[in-house]
Design a protein around this motif. Structure first.
Motif, PDB file in Angstrom:
ATOM      1  N   THR A 105      48.574  45.840  60.037  1.00 25.13           N
ATOM      2  CA  THR A 105      49.456  44.871  60.697  1.00 25.13           C
ATOM      3  C   THR A 105      50.588  45.566  61.444  1.00 25.13           C
ATOM      4  O   THR A 105      50.943  45.176  62.557  1.00 25.13           O
ATOM      5  CB  THR A 105      50.041  43.892  59.664  1.00 25.13           C
ATOM      6  OG1 THR A 105      48.973  43.269  58.946  1.00 25.13           O
ATOM      7  CG2 THR A 105      50.871  42.818  60.340  1.00 25.13           C
ATOM      8  N   SER A 106      51.152  46.608  60.838  1.00 26.27           N
ATOM      9  CA  SER A 106      52.236  47.343  61.502  1.00 26.27           C
ATOM     10  C   SER A 106      51.720  48.049  62.749  1.00 26.27           C
ATOM     11  O   SER A 106      52.436  48.129  63.768  1.00 26.27           O
ATOM     12  CB  SER A 106      52.861  48.353  60.545  1.00 26.27           C
ATOM     13  OG  SER A 106      51.895  49.287  60.093  1.00 26.27           O
ATOM     14  N   ASN A 107      50.487  48.556  62.709  1.00 27.10           N
ATOM     15  CA  ASN A 107      49.907  49.192  63.894  1.00 27.10           C
ATOM     16  C   ASN A 107      49.754  48.180  65.027  1.00 27.10           C
ATOM     17  O   ASN A 107      50.030  48.486  66.191  1.00 27.10           O
ATOM     18  CB  ASN A 107      48.533  49.787  63.569  1.00 27.10           C
ATOM     19  CG  ASN A 107      48.554  50.729  62.379  1.00 27.10           C
ATOM     20  OD1 ASN A 107      47.625  50.761  61.596  1.00 27.10           O
ATOM     21  ND2 ASN A 107      49.619  51.508  62.216  1.00 27.10           N
ATOM     22  N   MET A 108      49.314  46.977  64.669  1.00 25.51           N
ATOM     23  CA  MET A 108      49.101  45.925  65.670  1.00 25.51           C
ATOM     24  C   MET A 108      50.413  45.529  66.341  1.00 25.51           C
ATOM     25  O   MET A 108      50.496  45.472  67.576  1.00 25.51           O
ATOM     26  CB  MET A 108      48.468  44.716  64.992  1.00 25.51           C
ATOM     27  CG  MET A 108      48.277  43.508  65.882  1.00 25.51           C
ATOM     28  SD  MET A 108      47.564  42.119  64.956  1.00 25.51           S
ATOM     29  CE  MET A 108      48.965  41.649  63.901  1.00 25.51           C
ATOM     30  N   PHE A 109      51.445  45.294  65.544  1.00 31.15           N
ATOM     31  CA  PHE A 109      52.713  44.880  66.138  1.00 31.15           C
ATOM     32  C   PHE A 109      53.389  46.020  66.887  1.00 31.15           C
ATOM     33  O   PHE A 109      54.118  45.787  67.853  1.00 31.15           O
ATOM     34  CB  PHE A 109      53.636  44.307  65.060  1.00 31.15           C
ATOM     35  CG  PHE A 109      53.325  42.883  64.695  1.00 31.15           C
ATOM     36  CD1 PHE A 109      53.676  41.846  65.544  1.00 31.15           C
ATOM     37  CD2 PHE A 109      52.662  42.573  63.519  1.00 31.15           C
ATOM     38  CE1 PHE A 109      53.381  40.532  65.215  1.00 31.15           C
ATOM     39  CE2 PHE A 109      52.356  41.271  63.186  1.00 31.15           C
ATOM     40  CZ  PHE A 109      52.714  40.243  64.042  1.00 31.15           C
ATOM     41  N   THR A 292      55.145  35.863  60.358  1.00 31.91           N
ATOM     42  CA  THR A 292      55.999  34.981  61.152  1.00 31.91           C
ATOM     43  C   THR A 292      57.201  35.720  61.724  1.00 31.91           C
ATOM     44  O   THR A 292      57.517  35.609  62.920  1.00 31.91           O
ATOM     45  CB  THR A 292      56.490  33.804  60.286  1.00 31.91           C
ATOM     46  OG1 THR A 292      55.364  33.124  59.724  1.00 31.91           O
ATOM     47  CG2 THR A 292      57.305  32.832  61.112  1.00 31.91           C
ATOM     48  N   GLU A 293      57.866  36.518  60.897  1.00 31.62           N
ATOM     49  CA  GLU A 293      59.044  37.235  61.361  1.00 31.62           C
ATOM     50  C   GLU A 293      58.686  38.338  62.347  1.00 31.62           C
ATOM     51  O   GLU A 293      59.438  38.603  63.298  1.00 31.62           O
ATOM     52  CB  GLU A 293      59.803  37.805  60.161  1.00 31.62           C
ATOM     53  CG  GLU A 293      60.429  36.720  59.290  1.00 31.62           C
ATOM     54  CD  GLU A 293      61.271  37.277  58.158  1.00 31.62           C
ATOM     55  OE1 GLU A 293      61.368  38.513  58.019  1.00 31.62           O
ATOM     56  OE2 GLU A 293      61.839  36.471  57.396  1.00 31.62           O
ATOM     57  N   SER A 294      57.550  38.975  62.146  1.00 36.26           N
ATOM     58  CA  SER A 294      57.111  40.009  63.091  1.00 36.26           C
ATOM     59  C   SER A 294      56.784  39.398  64.446  1.00 36.26           C
ATOM     60  O   SER A 294      57.060  40.002  65.493  1.00 36.26           O
ATOM     61  CB  SER A 294      55.892  40.751  62.533  1.00 36.26           C
ATOM     62  OG  SER A 294      56.205  41.436  61.347  1.00 36.26           O
ATOM     63  N   VAL A 295      56.193  38.205  64.437  1.00 40.25           N
ATOM     64  CA  VAL A 295      55.925  37.503  65.694  1.00 40.25           C
ATOM     65  C   VAL A 295      57.239  37.168  66.399  1.00 40.25           C
ATOM     66  O   VAL A 295      57.368  37.332  67.622  1.00 40.25           O
ATOM     67  CB  VAL A 295      55.106  36.222  65.433  1.00 40.25           C
ATOM     68  CG1 VAL A 295      55.074  35.342  66.682  1.00 40.25           C
ATOM     69  CG2 VAL A 295      53.689  36.577  65.013  1.00 40.25           C
TER      70      VAL A 295
END
Length: 327
Positions: A105-109, A292-295
């Motif tokens: 997920t961190s790689n994606m964001f 949600t917060e990353s978005v």
């Protein structure tokens, strides 16, 4: 994820288990695995071998990220648990979540906010390996405030997680090296898969574990504030080390985003089913809130880029990432 899919209507923490082969469980596993492979193919397609080697040869960013992940974040979670006076099981769930490594997920964001994707992948891999030592150490140091039980580290899950991330990423890197045009399509597909995974994670987690929404305001506050604190601490740590801003953003995300399915596996192996309902509250809500917060963070960044471009002269505009690289 775990095999918790239903709850007692009179006691939200009295959770019963269902078959691992339930249709919803199988759908979740298939959907998430497919999205993960597509995301990591796209992440790998963004990376050149020379960039990856540069981070491994001079691992300043990796070391700063590891320090934020395994020293600063668990200590912060420990302090927050005591400050909010959370019940022991809920505090343990939060602490274990904070001690877990990051994931895809961190790689994606990182890709979405124009961060340093090679650094993100390097940090995810290295932190996952380091967690085999730091995770039990942190739990030994901090968990004694609430329990004497020793955590069972799921090394098999760790190895599987590394393989699921690295194999598609290596394929993507190879495609980038030999077929750059094909790599561009893989990046687009990975981004689409990432967007779909956001919806899939929130929807399926809510369907599988509806009892998590019966949590107290303290759990909601902890779930909402800890990722934001983690983002800030990760960014500040990198900024103090005088790293460029796009690397600071990368380390911030890597510090704040943890692998919540891995946390659930650890809890399942360590504690009894009767304890899992309350223990899993924080990790499950974290899985929803961190997405949600990353978005929201990504949306704020994209809005800032648009405003910057409109305020800049057309002939004098330099992209945010290019500007950061010259810092």
């Amino acid at each position: 994820m775990t095999n918790l899919t239903s709850c007692n209507t009179t006691d939200p923490f009295n959770v019963t288990s269902t078959e691992d082969t339930s249709p919803l469980k199988v759908a979740t596993t298939v959907a998430m695995t497919t999205c993960l492979i597509a995301i990591m193919l796209g992440v790998g397609a963004c990376i050149q071998l020379k960039e990856l080697w540069a981070h491994l040869r001079r691992p300043y960013g990796i070391l700063i990220g590891a320090a934020s992940q395994f020293i600063v974040l668990p200590l912060t979670a420990f302090g927050l648990g005591h400050a909010l006076q959370l019940p022991p099981k809920q505090a343990i769930g939060m602490l274990i979540m904070s001690c877990c490594p990051g994931g895809s997920t961190s790689n994606m964001f990182t890709l979405w906010i124009d961060g340093d994707v090679p650094l993100s992948l390097s940090m995810t891999t290295v932190n996952t390996v380091l967690s085999t030592g730091f995770l039990p150490l942190n739990l030994l140091i901090y968990c004694r405030s609430w329990t004497d039980k020793k955590a069972v580290i799921p090394y098999v899950s760790l190895a599987q997680g590394i393989a699921l991330m690295l194999i598609p990423a290596v394929v993507g890197i190879a495609v980038r090296h030999w077929k750059p045009k094909v790599a561009m399509y893989m990046i687009k597909i990975g981004s689409i898969a990432g967007a779909l995974s956001v919806v899939v994670i929130i929807t399926l987690t809510s369907l599988l574990y509806p009892y998590m929404y019966n949590s107290s305001w303290k759990i909601y506050f902890a779930v909402a504030i800890l990722p934001l604190i983690s983002f800030g601490l990760g960014y500040i740590s990198a900024f103090i080390a005088r790293l460029p801003h796009f690397k600071c953003r990368t380390i911030a995300l890597e510090t704040g985003i943890q692998n919540f399915p891995f946390c659930m596996t650890l809890l399942t192996l360590t504690f009894s089913k009767s304890e899992m309902g309350e223990l899993s509250l924080y990790p499950l809500l974290f899985g929803v809130f961190i997405i949600t917060e990353s978005v929201l963070v990504t949306a704020v960044y994209k809005a800032g880029v648009i405003i910057y471009r409109r305020m800049s002269k057309p002939d004098g505009f330099t992209s945010v990432q290019q500007k950061d690289e010259t810092c």
